[in-house]
Scaffold this active site. Structure first.
Site, PDB file in Angstrom:
ATOM      1  N   ASP A  67       0.792  -1.150   0.161  1.00 37.70           N
ATOM      2  CA  ASP A  67       0.180  -0.785   0.021  1.00 37.70           C
ATOM      3  C   ASP A  67       0.439   1.676   0.651  1.00 37.70           C
ATOM      4  O   ASP A  67       2.164   0.926  -0.228  1.00 37.70           O
ATOM      5  CB  ASP A  67      -1.341   0.208   1.024  1.00 37.70           C
ATOM      6  CG  ASP A  67      -0.085  -0.391   2.890  1.00 37.70           C
ATOM      7  OD1 ASP A  67       0.924  -0.239   2.545  1.00 37.70           O
ATOM      8  OD2 ASP A  67      -0.832  -0.622   3.335  1.00 37.70           O
ATOM      9  N   ASP A 136      -7.078  -2.581  14.113  1.00 39.91           N
ATOM     10  CA  ASP A 136      -8.604  -3.493  13.882  1.00 39.91           C
ATOM     11  C   ASP A 136      -8.518  -3.944  13.328  1.00 39.91           C
ATOM     12  O   ASP A 136      -9.809  -4.552  12.853  1.00 39.91           O
ATOM     13  CB  ASP A 136      -9.766  -0.893  12.824  1.00 39.91           C
ATOM     14  CG  ASP A 136      -8.709  -1.054  12.052  1.00 39.91           C
ATOM     15  OD1 ASP A 136      -7.984  -1.719  11.417  1.00 39.91           O
ATOM     16  OD2 ASP A 136      -9.064  -0.176  11.625  1.00 39.91           O
ATOM     17  N   GLU A 143      -9.796  -1.571   5.613  1.00 42.96           N
ATOM     18  CA  GLU A 143      -9.765  -1.561   6.499  1.00 42.96           C
ATOM     19  C   GLU A 143     -11.535  -2.757   6.594  1.00 42.96           C
ATOM     20  O   GLU A 143     -12.022  -2.953   6.080  1.00 42.96           O
ATOM     21  CB  GLU A 143     -10.416  -0.065   6.698  1.00 42.96           C
ATOM     22  CG  GLU A 143      -9.468   1.386   6.291  1.00 42.96           C
ATOM     23  CD  GLU A 143      -9.130   1.290   8.073  1.00 42.96           C
ATOM     24  OE1 GLU A 143      -8.717   0.357   8.364  1.00 42.96           O
ATOM     25  OE2 GLU A 143      -8.252   2.290   8.382  1.00 42.96           O
TER      26      GLU A 143
HETATM   27  C1  GLP Z   1      -0.422   0.102   8.888  1.00 38.54           C
HETATM   28  C2  GLP Z   1      -0.032  -0.759   7.449  1.00 38.54           C
HETATM   29  C3  GLP Z   1      -0.326  -2.242   7.430  1.00 38.54           C
HETATM   30  C4  GLP Z   1       0.376  -2.312   9.142  1.00 38.54           C
HETATM   31  C5  GLP Z   1       0.008  -1.896  10.207  1.00 38.54           C
HETATM   32  C6  GLP Z   1       0.203  -1.946  11.150  1.00 38.54           C
HETATM   33  O1  GLP Z   1      -1.790   0.871   8.787  1.00 38.54           O
HETATM   34  N1  GLP Z   1      -0.556  -0.212   6.309  1.00 38.54           N
HETATM   35  O2  GLP Z   1       0.031  -2.213   6.302  1.00 38.54           O
HETATM   36  O3  GLP Z   1       0.506  -4.000   8.778  1.00 38.54           O
HETATM   37  O4  GLP Z   1      -0.477  -0.177   9.753  1.00 38.54           O
HETATM   38  O5  GLP Z   1       1.192  -1.652  11.865  1.00 38.54           O
HETATM   39  P1  GLP Z   1       1.913  -1.378  12.860  1.00 38.54           P
HETATM   40  O6  GLP Z   1       3.133  -2.081  11.915  1.00 38.54           O
HETATM   41  O7  GLP Z   1       2.892   0.024  12.275  1.00 38.54           O
HETATM   42  O8  GLP Z   1       1.660  -1.768  14.258  1.00 38.54           O
END
Ligand code: GLP
Length: 261
Positions: A67, A136, A143
């Site tokens: 993404d 979430d 989402e």
């Molecule tokens: C973001 C990314 C995800 C990621 C998630 C968790 O929104 N788009 O790909 O897995 O958050 O993030 P973190 O690893 O910082 O907890």
């Protein structure tokens, strides 16, 4: 789904690194799906170390990131282009033409998303997709409520995700509302899914994704439908799992022919 619980995130990241290294050694032209966020940082450090110290060769690997924020240029410090460059690509030898990340500045977003899907198909599909988990339950930026069959497209972030990702931006207002993300259908088309989740803040989402019903309200739960999904957790992220004792026993008592790590 295989659930692997380790005492801490470092040990979990080591297992993930060994899996990716094995994938790349067995198939040098592997197609890897990559993730951003805090979760894969230790894993990326380990891969960089394996490249430097053990000669693990990524020269023929192709990558597709999950993404990117819409509206952010590649050199914006909070962009996922910047994240990947700093935390992984500059430490490995993957030729730039073989790395793909959705373009946050694409003029025609639907056409760009279609081209991204086509590029994945033409590369032969993703062999191993690395995933983190949103608090979430989101995968990539899918989402809750995302279609379980979705492909790469534009999505709108929830306020919760904007808050979770606020620390990467200079102000709360600066966090984009829109993103481009691989869809849940794109992700689950991968031959193997490897989800990492560490820390207490992920425990509830992990419980819902691993042991709850499969529902678009918890995108991570879709992995229950995947034939080869591995979930690597630390004790904190596993703390709400009902069957944690069972997963530990299974992992520690694998018959030798079944051990693939
Ligand atoms: C973001 C990314 C995800 C990621 C998630 C968790 O929104 N788009 O790909 O897995 O958050 O993030 P973190 O690893 O910082 O907890």
């Amino acid at each position: 789904m295989e659930v692997i619980i380790q005492s801490d995130s470092e040990k979990g990241s080591e297992i993930a690194a060994r899996l990716i290294a094995r994938q790349v050694r067995e198939k040098p032209r592997s197609v890897l799906g990559l993730a951003t966020g805090g979760t894969p940082l230790a894993l990326y450090r380990l891969l960089a170390r394996m490249h430097r110290g053990e000669g693990l060769d990524f020269g023929s690997v192709t990558t597709f990131n999950l993404d990117e924020y819409a509206g952010l240029a590649a050199d914006h410090p909070a962009s996922y282009h910047h994240f990947m460059e700093q935390n992984l690509f500059k430490h490995l030898d993957i030729p730039p033409a073989q790395r793909h990340i959705p373009d946050g500045l694409a003029k025609d977003i639907p056409a760009h998303c279609e081209a991204y899907e086509k590029a994945i198909r033409e590369a032969g599909g993703i062999d191993l997709q690395l995933l983190g988990l949103g608090s979430d339950g989101h995968l990539g930026f899918n989402e809750p409520g995302s279609s379980l069959a979705s492909r790469t497209r534009i999505k709108t972030l929830t306020e919760r995700t904007r808050r979770d990702n606020r620390h990467n931006f200079s102000s709360a207002e600066e966090v984009p509302h829109h993103v481009i993300t691989m869809g849940l259908g794109t992700i689950t088309d991968s031959r193997m899914c490897l989800l990492l989740a560490f820390g207490k803040a992920k425990a509830h989402a992990v419980r819902l994704a691993v042991e709850g019903p499969v529902t678009a309200s918890v995108p991570g739960s879709l992995l229950q439908f995947h034939q080869r999904a591995k979930v690597i957790l630390d004790e904190e992220a596993a703390s709400e799992l009902e069957r944690a004792g069972y997963y530990r026993w299974v992992y520690q008592n694998k018959p030798p022919w079944q051990i693939d790590l």
